[in-house]
Motif scaffolding. Structure first.
Motif, short mmCIF file in Angstrom:
data_model
loop_
_atom_site.label_atom_id
_atom_site.label_comp_id
_atom_site.label_asym_id
_atom_site.label_seq_id
_atom_site.Cartn_x
_atom_site.Cartn_y
_atom_site.Cartn_z
N ALA A 286 -37.57 5.00 45.32
CA ALA A 286 -38.91 5.60 45.39
C ALA A 286 -39.08 6.67 44.32
O ALA A 286 -38.12 7.31 43.88
N GLU A 287 -40.33 6.88 43.92
CA GLU A 287 -40.66 7.93 42.96
C GLU A 287 -41.05 9.23 43.65
O GLU A 287 -40.94 10.30 43.07
N GLU A 288 -41.54 9.14 44.88
CA GLU A 288 -42.07 10.30 45.59
C GLU A 288 -41.44 10.43 46.98
O GLU A 288 -40.97 9.45 47.57
N TRP A 289 -41.46 11.66 47.49
CA TRP A 289 -41.09 11.90 48.87
C TRP A 289 -42.21 11.42 49.79
O TRP A 289 -43.38 11.51 49.45
N THR A 290 -41.85 10.89 50.95
CA THR A 290 -42.83 10.53 51.98
C THR A 290 -42.42 11.19 53.28
O THR A 290 -41.27 11.60 53.47
N GLU A 291 -43.38 11.30 54.21
CA GLU A 291 -43.09 11.85 55.52
C GLU A 291 -42.78 10.72 56.49
O GLU A 291 -43.48 9.69 56.51
N VAL A 292 -41.75 10.90 57.28
CA VAL A 292 -41.41 9.92 58.31
C VAL A 292 -42.35 10.13 59.50
O VAL A 292 -42.50 11.25 59.98
N PRO A 293 -43.01 9.09 59.98
CA PRO A 293 -43.92 9.26 61.12
C PRO A 293 -43.19 9.83 62.33
O PRO A 293 -42.12 9.35 62.69
N PRO A 294 -43.74 10.87 62.96
CA PRO A 294 -43.07 11.47 64.12
C PRO A 294 -42.87 10.46 65.24
O PRO A 294 -43.75 9.64 65.51
N VAL A 295 -41.72 10.54 65.89
CA VAL A 295 -41.42 9.61 66.99
C VAL A 295 -41.78 10.20 68.35
O VAL A 295 -41.69 9.51 69.37
N LEU A 296 -42.16 11.49 68.36
CA LEU A 296 -42.60 12.16 69.58
C LEU A 296 -43.84 12.98 69.27
O LEU A 296 -44.01 13.42 68.13
N PRO A 297 -44.67 13.24 70.26
CA PRO A 297 -45.78 14.19 70.03
C PRO A 297 -45.21 15.59 69.81
O PRO A 297 -44.06 15.87 70.14
N PRO A 298 -46.02 16.49 69.24
CA PRO A 298 -45.53 17.85 69.00
C PRO A 298 -45.03 18.50 70.29
O PRO A 298 -45.58 18.29 71.37
N SER A 299 -43.97 19.28 70.14
CA SER A 299 -43.39 19.97 71.29
C SER A 299 -44.09 21.29 71.58
O SER A 299 -43.90 21.88 72.65
N THR A 300 -44.88 21.79 70.63
CA THR A 300 -45.63 23.03 70.81
C THR A 300 -47.09 22.78 70.48
O THR A 300 -47.41 21.95 69.63
N PRO A 301 -48.01 23.48 71.15
CA PRO A 301 -49.43 23.29 70.88
C PRO A 301 -49.79 23.63 69.43
O PRO A 301 -49.14 24.46 68.79
N ALA A 302 -50.83 22.99 68.93
CA ALA A 302 -51.25 23.21 67.55
C ALA A 302 -51.66 24.65 67.30
O ALA A 302 -51.50 25.18 66.20
N ASP A 303 -52.19 25.32 68.33
CA ASP A 303 -52.64 26.70 68.18
C ASP A 303 -51.60 27.70 68.67
O ASP A 303 -51.92 28.86 68.96
N ALA A 304 -50.33 27.26 68.77
CA ALA A 304 -49.28 28.12 69.30
C ALA A 304 -49.07 29.34 68.42
O ALA A 304 -49.12 29.26 67.19
N THR A 305 -48.83 30.47 69.06
CA THR A 305 -48.46 31.68 68.34
C THR A 305 -47.09 32.11 68.84
O THR A 305 -46.87 32.25 70.04
#
Length: 372
Positions: A286-305
């Motif tokens: 490959a020429e570029e880095w790619t992201e591996v699709p997550p195998v689980l939903p996020p463990s913390t909320p998107a708006d977590a502080t």
């Protein structure tokens, strides 16, 4: 309709890491925190009020409370072993913040107490149970980088002296970068690559006295009693060789936290102190880095502080219900065994064999496979 709790939680220790557990456990079903305890009773009272915990007080009161099923031990490392033993003797299951104990000798005593009392013992870190670490694990298992043969693991200073009011414990027995940050990295690596059979390394210090500049500091300077820089080579039972640098003395770097190198590519694993960040892959062609699709939903909320913790407690309770125990005492002991060898390593000591071993933890239930 009210759902009955799966287990009722009591937390001992209401210091800097307490909000992470209070926040994380509140987001997990069936694990209510019903009591908190601390040597500082005013701090326990304040924590209970802030997080709507119905009871607070001293440790003896918490251990005597018949409604507490699981004790979460988030005291300082030097206090871990005695409290764990006391909680197990009181008939409680116990989950311990990292490291499992300050020494493997103390941890062995805890393992024996758990076996004798028939109580379950688990230990942090639990971050390898999150989306990022499980995605990296699935990528390795799917052969996306071919056969792993090497890895790197790098820790820089957390700069605790600039924000923690009293980080003294980080520079005393049970602290240092090896036992403070090392558990996250070694747990992540063992989850990816299996147990470690031997290590070699050297340690040192850039400074033996640390100025504390945190705005609300309670101490001005700290005398350093542990190594604050460690460089190591880890040999896994699988034959993989990893280079590790764990340091409180390195202030800045652009090096990745963890990379795994395989015959067909490289996997870049994000900060193992967090649950959810992208895992990056670059295959040989490959020429570029790619992201591996997550195998689980996020463990913390998107708006977590702030930080979240609690998956390890959920894992322990899940094992009581019949699931695999991933953040087990045996796993945590192996991590500590490796780190203890690294804590005061010297080239003059040569190669150190790791007496313990562990099973590679099972993937988290519900984790999807990735396509190779």
């Amino acid at each position: 309709m009210t759902t009955s709790p799966r287990a009722r939680i009591g937390i001992v220790g209401t210091g800097a890491v307490f909000p992470a557990y209070a926040r994380g456990l509140a987001a997990l079903p069936g694990l209510p925190v019903i009591r908190v305890a601390d040597l500082d009773l005013e701090r326990a009272r304040t924590a209970a009020a802030e997080w709507n915990v119905p009871a607070w007080g001293g440790t003896e009161e918490l251990l005597a409370d018949p409604d507490v099923d699981v004790v979460v031990n988030i005291t300082t490392p030097g206090a871990h072993a005695d409290l764990t033993d006391a909680a197990l003797e009181a008939g409680k299951h116990v989950y311990v913040e990292k490291p499992l104990a300050a020494t493997t000798e103390e941890a062995r005593r805890n393992l024996a107490t758990a076996e004798r009392t028939g109580r379950l013992l688990g230990g942090a870190p639990d971050t390898f149970l999150g989306s990022a670490a499980q995605t990296a694990r699935a990528a390795v298992d799917a052969g996306l980088i071919g056969r792993p043969f090497a890895a790197t693991s790098f820790v820089r200073s957390s700069r605790a002296q600039t924000w923690h009011p009293d980080p003294t414990f980080l520079f005393k027995r049970g602290g240092g970068p090896v036992l403070d940050w090392g558990p996250y990295h070694i747990a992540a690596l063992v989850n990816l690559l299996g147990p470690i059979r031997r290590v070699v390394g050297a340690t040192g210090n850039a400074e033996l006295e640390i100025p504390v500049t945190a705005p609300e500091r309670r101490v001005e300077r700290i005398d350093v009693e542990v190594a604050t820089h460690a460089t190591s080579i880890l040999e896994f039972t699988s034959g993989v060789l990893a280079t590790a640098v764990y340091s409180f003395d390195i202030w800045d770097t652009d090096l990745p936290h963890i990379e795994v190198y395989g015959t067909e590519g490289t996997l870049q694993v994000p900060n193992p102190n967090h649950f959810d960040s992208p895992v990056r892959l670059k295959r040989r062609t490959a020429e570029e880095w790619t992201e591996v699709p997550p195998v689980l939903p996020p463990s913390t909320p998107a708006d977590a502080t702030g930080f979240y913790r609690g998956l390890g407690v959920q894992d322990l309770v899940g094992h009581l219900d019949g699931d695999a125990h991933r953040a087990s005492a045996g796993f945590a002991f192996h991590v500590l065994d490796v780190l203890e060898r690294l804590q005061d390593a010297s080239l003059a000591d040569g190669v150190a064999e790791i007496a313990s071993s562990t099973e590679r933890p099972a993937p988290v239930r519900g984790a999807r496979p990735v396509v190779g």
